[in-house]
Write a protein that holds these residues in place. Sequence first.
Motif, PDB file in Angstrom:
ATOM      1  N   GLY A  48     -16.727  -3.728  -3.242  1.00 54.88           N
ATOM      2  CA  GLY A  48     -15.669  -4.574  -2.716  1.00 54.88           C
ATOM      3  C   GLY A  48     -15.509  -4.338  -1.228  1.00 54.88           C
ATOM      4  O   GLY A  48     -15.816  -3.252  -0.706  1.00 54.88           O
ATOM      5  N   ALA A  49     -15.045  -5.359  -0.523  1.00 52.54           N
ATOM      6  CA  ALA A  49     -14.852  -5.251   0.920  1.00 52.54           C
ATOM      7  C   ALA A  49     -13.639  -4.377   1.208  1.00 52.54           C
ATOM      8  O   ALA A  49     -12.573  -4.539   0.595  1.00 52.54           O
ATOM      9  N   VAL A  50     -13.799  -3.446   2.117  1.00 57.67           N
ATOM     10  CA  VAL A  50     -12.705  -2.569   2.517  1.00 57.67           C
ATOM     11  C   VAL A  50     -12.463  -2.732   4.006  1.00 57.67           C
ATOM     12  O   VAL A  50     -13.372  -3.043   4.779  1.00 57.67           O
ATOM     13  N   GLN A  51     -11.218  -2.531   4.395  1.00 57.58           N
ATOM     14  CA  GLN A  51     -10.815  -2.589   5.784  1.00 57.58           C
ATOM     15  C   GLN A  51     -10.390  -1.192   6.228  1.00 57.58           C
ATOM     16  O   GLN A  51      -9.960  -0.385   5.412  1.00 57.58           O
ATOM     17  N   PRO A  52     -10.514  -0.896   7.517  1.00 62.38           N
ATOM     18  CA  PRO A  52     -10.128   0.445   7.986  1.00 62.38           C
ATOM     19  C   PRO A  52      -8.625   0.670   7.852  1.00 62.38           C
ATOM     20  O   PRO A  52      -7.813  -0.173   8.248  1.00 62.38           O
ATOM     21  N   LEU A  53      -8.281   1.799   7.270  1.00 63.27           N
ATOM     22  CA  LEU A  53      -6.886   2.209   7.119  1.00 63.27           C
ATOM     23  C   LEU A  53      -6.659   3.481   7.921  1.00 63.27           C
ATOM     24  O   LEU A  53      -7.549   4.322   8.047  1.00 63.27           O
ATOM     25  N   ARG A  54      -5.466   3.626   8.443  1.00 64.94           N
ATOM     26  CA  ARG A  54      -5.093   4.803   9.218  1.00 64.94           C
ATOM     27  C   ARG A  54      -3.914   5.492   8.540  1.00 64.94           C
ATOM     28  O   ARG A  54      -2.935   4.841   8.163  1.00 64.94           O
ATOM     29  N   LEU A  55      -4.037   6.789   8.372  1.00 55.80           N
ATOM     30  CA  LEU A  55      -2.966   7.607   7.797  1.00 55.80           C
ATOM     31  C   LEU A  55      -2.246   8.317   8.931  1.00 55.80           C
ATOM     32  O   LEU A  55      -2.872   9.069   9.688  1.00 55.80           O
ATOM     33  N   LYS A  56      -0.941   8.082   9.048  1.00 60.52           N
ATOM     34  CA  LYS A  56      -0.145   8.641  10.136  1.00 60.52           C
ATOM     35  C   LYS A  56       0.817   9.679   9.588  1.00 60.52           C
ATOM     36  O   LYS A  56       1.381   9.501   8.503  1.00 60.52           O
ATOM     37  N   LEU A  57       1.011  10.751  10.360  1.00 60.04           N
ATOM     38  CA  LEU A  57       1.886  11.846   9.949  1.00 60.04           C
ATOM     39  C   LEU A  57       2.885  12.139  11.051  1.00 60.04           C
ATOM     40  O   LEU A  57       2.542  12.155  12.244  1.00 60.04           O
ATOM     41  N   ASP A  58       4.117  12.361  10.628  1.00 58.38           N
ATOM     42  CA  ASP A  58       5.174  12.841  11.518  1.00 58.38           C
ATOM     43  C   ASP A  58       5.633  14.194  10.990  1.00 58.38           C
ATOM     44  O   ASP A  58       6.545  14.275  10.173  1.00 58.38           O
ATOM     45  N   PRO A  59       4.974  15.304  11.386  1.00 59.46           N
ATOM     46  CA  PRO A  59       5.308  16.612  10.811  1.00 59.46           C
ATOM     47  C   PRO A  59       6.668  17.092  11.273  1.00 59.46           C
ATOM     48  O   PRO A  59       6.968  17.107  12.465  1.00 59.46           O
ATOM     49  N   GLY A  60       7.494  17.481  10.314  1.00 56.58           N
ATOM     50  CA  GLY A  60       8.811  18.038  10.603  1.00 56.58           C
ATOM     51  C   GLY A  60       8.961  19.410   9.992  1.00 56.58           C
ATOM     52  O   GLY A  60       8.093  19.881   9.240  1.00 56.58           O
ATOM     53  N   SER A  61      10.065  20.061  10.295  1.00 59.62           N
ATOM     54  CA  SER A  61      10.277  21.410   9.774  1.00 59.62           C
ATOM     55  C   SER A  61      10.603  21.391   8.291  1.00 59.62           C
ATOM     56  O   SER A  61      10.205  22.289   7.547  1.00 59.62           O
ATOM     57  N   ARG A  62      11.315  20.378   7.824  1.00 59.03           N
ATOM     58  CA  ARG A  62      11.675  20.277   6.408  1.00 59.03           C
ATOM     59  C   ARG A  62      11.009  19.093   5.716  1.00 59.03           C
ATOM     60  O   ARG A  62      10.676  19.168   4.542  1.00 59.03           O
ATOM     61  N   ILE A  63      10.843  17.984   6.424  1.00 62.49           N
ATOM     62  CA  ILE A  63      10.292  16.765   5.837  1.00 62.49           C
ATOM     63  C   ILE A  63       9.177  16.248   6.744  1.00 62.49           C
ATOM     64  O   ILE A  63       9.338  16.195   7.970  1.00 62.49           O
ATOM     65  N   THR A  64       8.073  15.875   6.133  1.00 63.84           N
ATOM     66  CA  THR A  64       6.947  15.274   6.846  1.00 63.84           C
ATOM     67  C   THR A  64       6.848  13.813   6.439  1.00 63.84           C
ATOM     68  O   THR A  64       6.782  13.493   5.248  1.00 63.84           O
ATOM     69  N   GLY A  65       6.847  12.940   7.422  1.00 67.73           N
ATOM     70  CA  GLY A  65       6.720  11.518   7.158  1.00 67.73           C
ATOM     71  C   GLY A  65       5.254  11.108   7.055  1.00 67.73           C
ATOM     72  O   GLY A  65       4.415  11.569   7.840  1.00 67.73           O
ATOM     73  N   LEU A  66       4.944  10.258   6.086  1.00 69.65           N
ATOM     74  CA  LEU A  66       3.589   9.763   5.870  1.00 69.65           C
ATOM     75  C   LEU A  66       3.613   8.237   5.877  1.00 69.65           C
ATOM     76  O   LEU A  66       4.509   7.626   5.273  1.00 69.65           O
ATOM     77  N   ALA A  67       2.651   7.647   6.533  1.00 68.20           N
ATOM     78  CA  ALA A  67       2.544   6.184   6.571  1.00 68.20           C
ATOM     79  C   ALA A  67       1.073   5.796   6.506  1.00 68.20           C
ATOM     80  O   ALA A  67       0.284   6.192   7.376  1.00 68.20           O
ATOM     81  N   LEU A  68       0.725   5.061   5.464  1.00 71.36           N
ATOM     82  CA  LEU A  68      -0.620   4.516   5.320  1.00 71.36           C
ATOM     83  C   LEU A  68      -0.587   3.070   5.805  1.00 71.36           C
ATOM     84  O   LEU A  68       0.111   2.234   5.216  1.00 71.36           O
ATOM     85  N   VAL A  69      -1.300   2.779   6.878  1.00 72.45           N
ATOM     86  CA  VAL A  69      -1.192   1.473   7.528  1.00 72.45           C
ATOM     87  C   VAL A  69      -2.569   0.831   7.631  1.00 72.45           C
ATOM     88  O   VAL A  69      -3.603   1.507   7.697  1.00 72.45           O
ATOM     89  N   ARG A  70      -2.540  -0.491   7.613  1.00 71.39           N
ATOM     90  CA  ARG A  70      -3.740  -1.287   7.902  1.00 71.39           C
ATOM     91  C   ARG A  70      -3.599  -1.807   9.320  1.00 71.39           C
ATOM     92  O   ARG A  70      -2.617  -2.473   9.662  1.00 71.39           O
ATOM     93  N   GLU A  71      -4.573  -1.483  10.144  1.00 72.95           N
ATOM     94  CA  GLU A  71      -4.503  -1.839  11.559  1.00 72.95           C
ATOM     95  C   GLU A  71      -5.346  -3.073  11.841  1.00 72.95           C
ATOM     96  O   GLU A  71      -6.482  -3.194  11.369  1.00 72.95           O
TER      97      GLU A  71
END
Length: 444
Positions: A48-71
Amino acid sequence: MAVLVLNKQGKPLMPCSEKRARLLLERGRAVVHRQMPFTIRLKHRIDGAVQPLRLKLDPGSRITGLALVREVETVDVETGEVRREAHPLLLAELQQRGASIRDALTQRAAFRRRRRSQLRYRAARFLNRTRPKGWLAPSLRHRVATAQAWVTRLRRLAPVTALSMESVRFDMQQLLNPEISGVEYQQGALLGYEVREYLLEKWGRQCAYCGTGNVPLQVEHIQPKAKGGSNRVSNLTLACRQCNEKKGKRDVRDFLAHAPQRLARILVQATAPLRDAAAVNSTRRALYRVLAATGLPVEASSGGRTKYNRHLHHIPKTHCLDALCVGQVDAVGRWQRPVLAIKACGRGSYQRTLLDKYGFPRGYLTRQKRHFGFQTGDRVRAIVPSGKNVGTHVGRVAVRSRGSFNIQTPAGVVQDISHRHCSLIQRADGYGYCHQPAVRERNA
């Protein structure tokens, strides 16, 4: 929220919509591979055709934010500039358990000291532990390990081709402008954003003098510059416009002479270190090395640029949306998506005795980890036909040897549910999950 998709051989394909996944499951063309994050596996399709995805992280002391985005990258015909538009597919917030690890190690050290003095005399020793260069405390190493584990997990479930993380990187100024030098290079184009974000976290995003929140705040000198005050962050605070104008060039001791308790709190908090910022700073480079070891291109961006992107696109401040705004973001798609809350719970403990606050035993745990086919941490669905807990309950189970379980649901803990009413959804993996509604409005 997009649904992650695997092919027949278990390799990641492009995520699909919830409607598409529902049709595939109803027609028997796919099966559920994993509940959290929800993933399906196709039964007949391999390629199947796939598109490039980027995984972004916002590291914190208690909580780390994660975002899987299609650019989606577009090139301006006139200027030749490459514009990057981010479309979020998955937003998640990973809550670490560094504090519980620190408390457990502190308690273990206290028990060890007690045993040493109780059993036999041992001479005092010090400096008998060698630590290699780059050593991190277990609570800090846990932050890096959990982020690494989820990067590895999401790479197995989605075709991730690039990574981004929030980190201070001044060399970006020289890459954009090779001729930059001197004070301009040291300050950078985002001068002021880093300091302001530090002050917002330090002073709780409210006026230090009147305690008002959800209003525009101004950076203010505790000791006025007219009376010898400096621009050090220990001499800076946040104040609303009314308090800033009312204080003027007066010393803080004169301005708050009628409120000695508030004055003492401000003077103590001004010089207090920001423990959370120190934890993030100490793990920043270790996390970058871990991400670089994956072999994927890693984009490192400063916290000031994250805040600039968030304000530019009118996005509220949350950990996962901060991750969405990390790096180069020229446009953002639909960011009003549900958030997957992930809490690191651990995989149990070797300790078989429960203690009270004085250190005396108050109960004993069984050595058997699994009872009636379930173990603590499993995600189950309980359908109770009658009784005080009648209804359907879905959540993380805590097992007992007598067969009466507790289930942690988003609404609270449901106690004393028989194992006969429970059915397994997903085996324990050391994390607890729940869905949070999408953020619709911008925070003040």
